[in-house]
Every structure is written in structure tokens, then in C-alpha cells.
Design a protein around this motif. Structure first.
Motif, PDB file in Angstrom:
ATOM      1  N   PRO B 305       0.826  -1.202   0.000  1.00  0.00           N
ATOM      2  CA  PRO B 305       0.000   0.000   0.000  1.00  0.00           C
ATOM      3  C   PRO B 305       0.854   1.243   0.000  1.00  0.00           C
ATOM      4  CG  PRO B 305       0.050  -0.971   2.176  1.00  0.00           C
ATOM      5  CD  PRO B 305       0.795  -1.891   1.295  1.00  0.00           C
ATOM      6  N   ALA B 383     -13.022  -2.747   4.558  1.00  0.00           N
ATOM      7  CA  ALA B 383     -11.623  -2.417   4.253  1.00  0.00           C
ATOM      8  C   ALA B 383     -10.796  -3.674   4.026  1.00  0.00           C
ATOM      9  CB  ALA B 383     -11.019  -1.552   5.367  1.00  0.00           C
ATOM     10  N   CYS B 384     -11.334  -4.584   3.231  1.00  0.00           N
ATOM     11  CA  CYS B 384     -10.653  -5.870   3.021  1.00  0.00           C
ATOM     12  C   CYS B 384      -9.526  -5.756   2.004  1.00  0.00           C
ATOM     13  CB  CYS B 384     -11.636  -6.937   2.578  1.00  0.00           C
ATOM     14  SG  CYS B 384     -12.161  -6.725   0.862  1.00  0.00           S
ATOM     15  N   TYR B 385      -9.482  -4.628   1.280  1.00  0.00           N
ATOM     16  CA  TYR B 385      -8.334  -4.337   0.423  1.00  0.00           C
ATOM     17  C   TYR B 385      -8.405  -5.019  -0.944  1.00  0.00           C
ATOM     18  CZ  TYR B 385      -3.403  -3.033  -0.278  1.00  0.00           C
ATOM     19  OH  TYR B 385      -2.240  -2.498  -0.725  1.00  0.00           O
ATOM     20  N   ARG B 386      -9.501  -5.734  -1.213  1.00  0.00           N
ATOM     21  CA  ARG B 386      -9.551  -6.435  -2.501  1.00  0.00           C
ATOM     22  C   ARG B 386      -9.658  -5.452  -3.665  1.00  0.00           C
ATOM     23  NH1 ARG B 386     -13.445 -11.504  -3.034  1.00  0.00           N
ATOM     24  NH2 ARG B 386     -11.677 -12.731  -3.690  1.00  0.00           N
ATOM     25  N   GLN B 398      -8.575   1.571  -1.243  1.00  0.00           N
ATOM     26  CA  GLN B 398      -8.540   1.389   0.210  1.00  0.00           C
ATOM     27  C   GLN B 398      -8.210   2.700   0.916  1.00  0.00           C
ATOM     28  OE1 GLN B 398      -9.201  -1.274   1.972  1.00  0.00           O
ATOM     29  NE2 GLN B 398      -7.898  -1.435   3.742  1.00  0.00           N
ATOM     30  N   LEU B 402     -10.503   4.636   3.700  1.00  0.00           N
ATOM     31  CA  LEU B 402     -10.058   4.939   5.061  1.00  0.00           C
ATOM     32  C   LEU B 402     -10.155   6.439   5.315  1.00  0.00           C
ATOM     33  CD1 LEU B 402      -7.008   2.499   5.391  1.00  0.00           C
ATOM     34  CD2 LEU B 402      -9.331   2.167   6.188  1.00  0.00           C
TER      35      LEU B 402
END
Lengths: 308, 562
Positions: B305, B383-386, B398, B402
Motif C-alpha cells: 500500500p 476495508a478488506c483491500y480487494r 482502500q 479509510l
């Protein structure tokens, strides 16, 4: 060779990818295969909002695992508990069954409900303590953890409601201690081990979330533990990420000592003698301190932790 | 021609102006963001991200291998459009400035150029057709596709088809033939002209008012003449494999097309459609041609990230909507997709939330309902980031979520949960909402809390209260506990469900299930609390999130939300 459908849940990929890597390294060492699932949400986070929506998520995950032909292994207690609760609710509640079935059909999956009901969902701890057994862990542990006293954090969602989750004795559970002791660690008598970590209220009511956490940390420190062991992604995030310095103004109560919190997988990796690179512990000062101390001799382990 | 030049000039001005305005939005305030971006770029270049950026340029921007790994069909569709379109752009559209000066033998009707033009056209058509079928076939993708998606695909088809149809109309046209013959067959004998017509009719498919003879001798004679005068600029018709079938298919209506001067207006339409494309580019999803490479290079420079804060990260955030091509990849893998299916709130899905969020950020007027949906979608996200990992345009979704969650909770519309926690009551829904078709069946109706049997065994022993960790935290957080679990059970038992929902306790429950576990009478205390929160959320949706943005009952002492 045992194989599980591995369901990491939603928080791991971004917030603590380290945990996932440690878990894989440990299961590799145990000769257990973890098959990836194309799903990341069990539905628990939306349970406040809508039972139906959260049940549909759980059905999706459970049905996928059933179609893969393996039992689910999840390292998250919220995922485990929620999927168990949804399986039971679908069994007992005709209205939920009808509404969720209609939603699943609309998304194009007619047999999802039946598949989901047939799925088998396990938590990391029961996989280690029951499916594999403490003997396997004992044999695989090459580095002694003696001298290390660990407070085993049970938390809530795997344990309760016990008639649904069938995880362990809800009043005197032993499954976590079984695993830790098999790996050679001593377990602290921690009165708050079955209490909530506070994370479910983080972002909703931070003051309460922290108050609950600090009550636990104070108790863990008083019980003489060197470290806290967790077996749930949310709990670990609460103890690891949300530290004392984040305590918002107006929070009352005693300040807890900095007692490190370590994932069960990291402790096991340590006991199995896995390289820190394999465990990806390098980003975690507390786990690194544990590791370097145990592999290189040197200082007294609890001393390191107290300063870590 | 001057009209075309003028139109082109206007289209180019619109393109440049639109792009400048877009870029200005990324970098404003420029005093803060420009230096930060420049230094971030410099840092990335000199601190080992150069390789990652080169890799991104070749593998992601040019070859799009990251899409191939996700979905071969999507890659095929996109790469065919990408390669075909740029092939046509450089070889065909930029003919006067690229092909002619740099390729001395260039002639659009000669091979390999004629073949390549057809190949590129076919690639775009194939890609666009695949994209269209995919959008129609994948249910969720179809539901989130908007007018812009269909228009963009339509414009692609229209540009390419008008080009090929123009080509075909010209081949069919007798007037075109006569014009060419006048230039390249100076003063032919009448039988010679007949012979060339016979050959062109036979091998290229041209249609003449008085059909030329078809006998082999005449055609052969025509071939010799054509070889001498036409072949230096005209490759055989077979290499025009897209235009050729069109010519054959249109032959029956060729006289009519000739009368209507179809070749001329198809020519005009082809040009104008392309100019329209140029002018629309910065305002449509086509802008990703410019923005996606920038976004992908930023991702390569920042790593995954990326950095969470700072002016450079803000610039990347501001770029997100402009880089989005609305391909729906994020929404197809969204881990709370089932919540979208159940709640029918498009803002749950990343691609739709992105649009709504930018409308919010840019201060565009949004209805109370849309603001409410934005809040619901934002806080349904786990917010699983997929989405971030799959985005083919390199948008750090993401990071957006956030950041936006923090901002929404500060400025409103808040997390519906946090909002509801401070409410004394939620207004009753308008009567017409009772008639609404509901995706979730009877979810808005009580389940446990409507059944007297749920509480019948309760003896008010208050075991639930004595094991409750929230009640035990009373000393640490006195404002948060206004009713104990057994009091709430009693309220619901008496039918005072709304009063129970209005207590803070219901919203401060940590869901630890101790109350339920230890209830000697087997009452599902925790499940009842869950249900009360569910009912409040359902009511909130029924009143279309009325004034979710307004600050609720204020209480500065409590945590982040209330």
C-alpha cells in the motif's frame, strides 16, 4: 495430508498481512495444506445492520467451501462464530431461510443454501488442538519456549453462544492452553481471559473500546504474563494496533503496562524453529524480541519483553 | 475542408482545456501539492522505484498483463480495443503527420496498410463486442452500467463502423470510380474503360448504373489495364477483410447509396464522430487513456500500500475518479457484495461509491437519500483491500475509503450506527414506504422482539446484567450506560421496542454473548440486542436516511461518534 479451505477474513490482507504469512509457514511446517478461497467477508461486520445481508455473506463463504470439498479453517473468531450462528439460524428460522434463499437465488445461486448448510467450519485453535492434536505440535516444537509465560486470550465469538459454536467449555475452556503448552509455553492464570477485547466498539465508541481493552491488559499484567497470545485477527488488531498513546482525552482508568500481544501462529513458528523471514516477524518488534532471544540465547526472555 | 479543420481545432481546444482543468483539480492547492508531488516523484526515481515504474510502463500500461492475470476475457477485450485503436490512431488518423512523411511508400489502399487498417478495425470491433457481451452477461455489471458506459461503447462501434462503411461505399460508388478514372486513365478508349469497369466490378465489387460485361476476356483485358494504372495504389480487395464483406452485402442497395451520396456523408460522419471522441475524452471514461497510465505509474512509485498521508497522497486521491474507467472489476470482487444484493444500495460497491464520494467531495448537490446511501455504503465496507489490489487503473481505493470514513464521521453523514446511537427516536417511515417491494422479505419486521414467547421465561434475575462487560465498565465510561441488559429485555417485553432502541446500551453492546450464554432461562439476550439494531437500521432506510448528516443529540464526552 490434511487440507482446509483457508478463510482469512477481511482484516488480514491490509491490516496485518504478517499474520497470514506466519500462519501459512506454520501450517506448511505441520504438513497441512491450506487452499485459498475466493471470498473475504463472512458477514459479521454487517450483522448490526442486517441479519439477512450478513447471512447472505456467510452463505456465500460456506457454500464455496462446501463446493471445494474441504472444511473451512479460519484464524478469526468473529468469522468462525458468525458462520456457526448463521448455520444454526438458517436451520431454526424458517423466515430467515426463506428471505436469504430468495436473495441467493436472485444472485444466481439456487443451491447456495443447501451447500452452506452442509459446510464444516473450524477455527484455528480447534484445528490445532483437536484435528491435529497436541502431540503433533509437541513433536514439531524444536525450540523450547520454557521461561515464557503467556496469557491466552479467548475473547468472545468462538466461545459463545456455546450451544451454537460448540467450540469449547464456555466457562472453563482449555483448547488455547492445550496448544500453548504443547508448544512448551507456560500459561498465566488470567481472570479476564474470556472477556471482550473491545474491538467491536472501536470506531463506534472508542472510549468504551479502550476501557474494555485496558481492563484486560491490566489483568494480564497482574497475572504475571510476559505476553498475550491471540488467535483472532480483530483481537490482535485491538491489542497490537490500538496502543496506549491512542487513548483519547477523557478516558479514565489506570494505564496498562505495555504487554506485547503475539499471534498464536507467531509463537508456534518460534517454537517450530522457523526462520524469522519465513514468519515475517521482522516488522514486529515484540515477536522479533521473542525470537532473537530464544534462538541466540543471551538475555532473559521476560526481561526483553518488559523492555520491548 | 475548412469546416473540418475548424471542427478539429475546436475539438482539440476542448480536449486541452478539459485536460488542464482536470489536472488542475489534482494539484490544487498547487503551492502545497506540486512541490510534494515533484519531490515524491524524485524520491521514487532515485530510491529504487525506477525499476518498478519501468516495469509498470511495459507490463501494465502497454501489455496490461495485470488484467490478463485477473480475467483473460477482459484482457482480450481491452487489449484488442487498445492495440487496434492506437494502431488506427497512429497509422490512419495521423496519416498526414506520421505515415506519409515517414513511410515513403505509404498509401492507405496498399498492403500492408490496407490489411493493417482492417486488422486494427476488426480488433476494436471484436474488443468492443466482447466488452458489450460481458457487460450484458454479468448481472451485477449490467446493473451498475450507466448511460456513459453504453455511450462510450456505442461511440467506439460508430467510429470504426462508419470508417469501414465509408470505405465500402467508396468502393461501390460509380462516381468515385469516374473521378479516379479521370485522374489515372487519361483519355481511355470507350472499350478500355468498359474493360476496367468490368474488372473492378468483378474483383472489387464496384456497382455501375449500366452493368459492364462479365465475360472473361473483357475482365482479363480490364485486369491488364488496371495493373498498369490502378494497382500501384490499390491492393487486391481480399486484404480488406472487414470492408470486403460489407461491399458484398451492400451491393443490392448500391444504386440507392449512390443516389444519396452515402460515401460523402459517411466520410463526414466518420470524421465528426472522431472529433466528438476527441472533445468528449476529458469528460468521459475515455479520459482513462490519459489518466490510467499516470495512476499506474503513481502506484508503482508509491508501492502497495502507498503512503497514507501527505500532499502527494492527496493528489493521488484527487486523481482517483478521473482514472476510473468504470470497468466494475472492483465491484465484482467486493467482499461485501452480498450486502449490496441484500440492501440494494449501489453505494456499497466500490465503483459506485467512488462516484458518490467525489460528488460529496466536490460539493455537488446530493439528495438526503444519496448522502445516506453514501454513509451506508462507506461503513458497510470492511476495508478488506480487494478493490485496491484488483483495480486495473492503479487506484488506491482502500486509501480513499479509510480517508473518507474519517471525514464522514467528522462532518456527516455519519456511520448510521454512530448516528443511531445518539437518537432518541427515528421518525416513522412515510406510509407509502410500506408498499415498497422489499428485497429482504420481512427484514423490517420484528422477529424475536415481536414474539412474547421470547421473554416469557424471563424472571428478571439480572444475570445478564451482572455478566455484562459494558455494565462492568460503568466506572470508566459512566455516560455510556443508561440501561442494563435486563432492563432492556423488560422494555421489549412490555412492547416498548422504540424506547429500547433509544437507549445507549443497545448501541454500546460489544456482542460478547455473555448475557445469552449465562441466562439461566435461555433467553437470547444478545440476539435480541442485534435485532433491535437491525430494526433501527431498517427504519432508517425506510425514511431514506432522513437528516443523517445532522449532528445527533450531542454529547462531547462520549467517544468518537456521538
Amino acid at each position: 495430508m490434511k487440507t482446509y479451505a483457508y478463510f482469512p477474513g477481511c482484516r488480514m490482507a491490509y491490516f496485518i498481512p504478517r499474520y497470514g504469512r506466519a500462519l501459512r509457514a506454520v501450517f506448511d511446517a505441520l504438513g497441512v495444506t491450506l487452499r485459498d478461497m475466493d471470498a473475504t467477508c463472512c458477514g459479521f461486520p454487517s450483522r448490526h445492520q442486517s441479519l439477512e445481508a450478513s447471512a447472505l455473506s456467510a452463505v456465500d463463504v460456506l457454500a464455496r467451501a462446501a463446493r471445494m470439498g474441504y472444511a473451512i479453517m479460519t484464524p478469526c473468531k468473529c468469522c468462525f462464530g458468525h458462520m456457526k450462528i448463521i448455520q444454526a439460524s438458517l436451520r431454526d428460522d424458517a423466515r430467515l431461510r426463506r428471505d436469504v434463499g430468495a436473495l441467493a437465488r436472485r444472485s444466481g445461486d439456487r443451491e447456495a443454501l443447501d451447500a452452506a448448510m452442509s459446510a464444516d467450519c473450524r477455527h484455528l485453535l480447534t484445528v490445532l488442538a483437536r484435528d491435529l492434536g497436541p502431540e503433533v505440535i509437541r513433536k514439531r516444537s524444536t525450540v523450547s519456549l520454557s521461561g515464557l509465560t503467556v496469557a491466552a486470550h479467548y475473547g468472545c465469538h468462538a466461545l459463545r453462544p456455546s450451544d451454537v459454536t460448540c467450540f469449547d467449555d464456555p466457562i472453563y475452556p482449555t483448547v488455547f492452553e492445550t496448544v500453548l503448552e504443547a508448544a512448551g509455553a507456560a500459561c498465566a492464570p488470567w481472570p479476564q481471559r474470556l472477556e471482550c477485547c473491545g474491538n467491536p466498539l472501536w470506531g463506534k465508541n472508542d472510549r468504551l473500546a479502550l476501557a474494555l481493552m485496558h481492563r484486560k491488559l491490566d489483568g494480564a499484567a497482574a497475572s504475571g504474563a510476559d505476553a498475550l497470545a491471540t488467535a483472532c485477527t480483530w483481537c490482535q488488531m485491538q491489542f497490537e494496533g490500538i496502543r496506549l498513546d491512542e487513548r483519547p482525552p477523557g478516558v479514565v482508568g489506570t494505564y496498562s503496562p505495555k504487554i506485547p500481544s503475539v499471534f498464536l501462529a507467531e509463537l508456534l513458528g518460534l517454537a517450530f524453529g522457523l526462520a524469522p523471514e519465513a514468519l515475517c516477524l521482522c516488522g514486529d518488534a515484540a515477536a522479533m524480541a521473542l525470537f532473537s532471544d530464544h534462538c541466540q540465547g543471551g538475555r532473559d526472555l521476560p526481561e526483553i519483553l518488559k523492555h520491548g | 475542408m475548412t469546416v473540418f479543420r475548424l471542427t478539429l481545432a475546436i475539438a482539440l481546444c476542448v480536449l486541452v482545456a478539459g485536460s488542464v482543468v482536470m489536472a488542475a483539480r489534482w494539484f490544487s492547492p498547487a503551492g502545497r501539492r506540486l512541490p510534494a508531488c515533484a519531490s515524491a516523484f524524485g524520491r521514487a526515481l532515485f530510491r529504487g522505484r525506477f525499476l518498478a515504474m519501468s516495469r509498470s510502463l511495459i507490463l501494465e500500461i502497454l501489455l496490461q498483463f495485470h488484467v490478463l492475470r485477473q480475467s483473460p476475457v477482459r484482457w482480450l477485450a481491452h487489449f484488442a480495443i487498445f492495440a487496434g485503436f492506437f494502431g488506427l490512431f497512429f497509422m490512419h488518423a495521423l496519416e498526414p503527420v506520421l505515415s506519409r512523411p515517414y513511410f515513403p511508400d505509404y498509401e492507405p489502399t496498399l498492403d500492408p496498410y490496407q490489411f493493417l487498417r482492417n486488422l486494427f478495425g476488426a480488433m476494436v470491433l471484436l474488443g468492443a463486442a466482447l466488452a458489450l457481451v460481458r457487460r450484458l452477461a454479468v448481472g451485477r455489471l449490467r446493473r451498475i452500467s450507466g448511460p456513459e458506459d453504453w455511450l462510450a461503447l456505442g461511440l467506439l462501434f460508430a467510429i470504426i463502423l462508419s470508417g469501414h462503411l465509408f470505405d465500402a461505399a467508396k468502393t461501390l460508388s460509380e462516381r468515385s470510380f469516374d473521378r479516379m478514372a479521370a485522374d489515372y486513365l487519361p483519355s481511355p478508349a470507350p472499350e478500355e474503360l468498359e474493360a476496367v469497369k468490368a474488372f473492378w466490378a468483378a474483383s472489387y465489387g464496384s456497382v455501375f448504373e449500366t452493368p459492364p460485361p462479365k465475360d472473361p476476356q473483357t475482365v482479363e483485358a480490364g485486369k491488364e489495364l488496371s495493373d498498369a494504372s490502378c494497382a500501384m495504389c490499390h491492393a487486391p480487395a481480399s486484404s480488406a477483410f472487414v470492408t470486403r464483406p460489407m461491399v458484398l452485402a451492400l451491393q443490392p442497395i448500391a444504386p440507392e447509396m449512390e443516389r444519396l451520396r452515402a460515401d460523402e456523408w459517411l466520410h463526414d460522419a466518420h470524421y465528426l464522430l472522431f472529433f466528438l471522441f476527441i472533445a468528449w475524452l476529458p469528460f468521459s471514461k475515455f479520459r482513462h487513456i490519459l489518466t490510467a497510465p499516470v495512476s499506474l505509474l503513481c502506484r508503482a512509485a508509491a508501492g502497495i500500500p502507498g503512503e497514507a498521508g501527505g500532499p502527494a497522497a492527496e493528489t493521488r486521491r484527487a486523481m482517483a475518479l478521473d482514472a476510473c474507467v468504470h470497468c466494475g472489476a472492483c465491484s465484482l470482487v467486493c467482499s461485501v457484495g452480498p450486502s449490496y444484493e441484500a440492501l440494494a444500495d449501489p453505494a456499497v460497491l466500490p465503483s459506485e461509491k467512488l462516484k458518490s464520494l467525489f460528488a460529496y467531495w466536490r460539493g455537488k448537490p446530493q439528495s438526503v437519500r444519496d448522502r445516506g446511501r453514501l454513509a451506508e455504503g462507506s461503513f458497510t465496507c470492511t476495508a478488506c483491500y480487494r478493490c485496491s489490489r484488483i483495480c486495473p487503473c492503479g487506484i488506491d481505493l482502500q486509501d480513499l475509503w479509510l480517508a473518507s470514513k474519517r471525514e464522514l464521521n467528522e462532518k456527516g453523514p455519519k456511520d448510521p450506527y454512530v448516528f443511531l446511537r445518539g437518537r432518541a427516536e427515528i421518525p416513522p417511515p412515510p406510509v407509502e414506504t410500506l408498499m415498497r417491494p422489499r428485497r429482504m422479505g420481512a427484514a423490517h419486521l420484528p422477529r424475536l422482539t415481536g414474539d412474547p414467547g421470547t421473554f416469557a421465561p424471563c424472571v428478571q434475575c439480572s444475570t445478564c446484567t451482572s455478566v455484562c462487560p459494558v455494565t462492568a465498565a460503568l466506572g470508566a465510561s459512566p455516560d455510556d450506560i443508561d440501561a442494563s441488559p435486563h432492563q432492556i429485555m423488560n422494555l421489549v417485553r412490555m412492547g416498548l421496542r422504540d424506547d429500547a432502541i433509544a437507549t445507549r446500551m443497545v448501541w454500546n453492546c460489544v456482542t460478547c454473548y455473555k448475557c445469552q450464554e449465562f441466562c439461566p432461562q435461555g433467553i437470547k439476550v444478545a440476539d435480541v440486542l442485534f435485532e433491535l439494531r437491525n430494526l433501527a437500521h431498517a427504519r432508517l432506510r425506510d425514511v431514506d436516511f432522513q437528516d443523517l448528516g445532522d449532528p445527533p443529540r450531542t454529547d462531547a464526552a462520549t467517544g468518537r461518534g456521538a
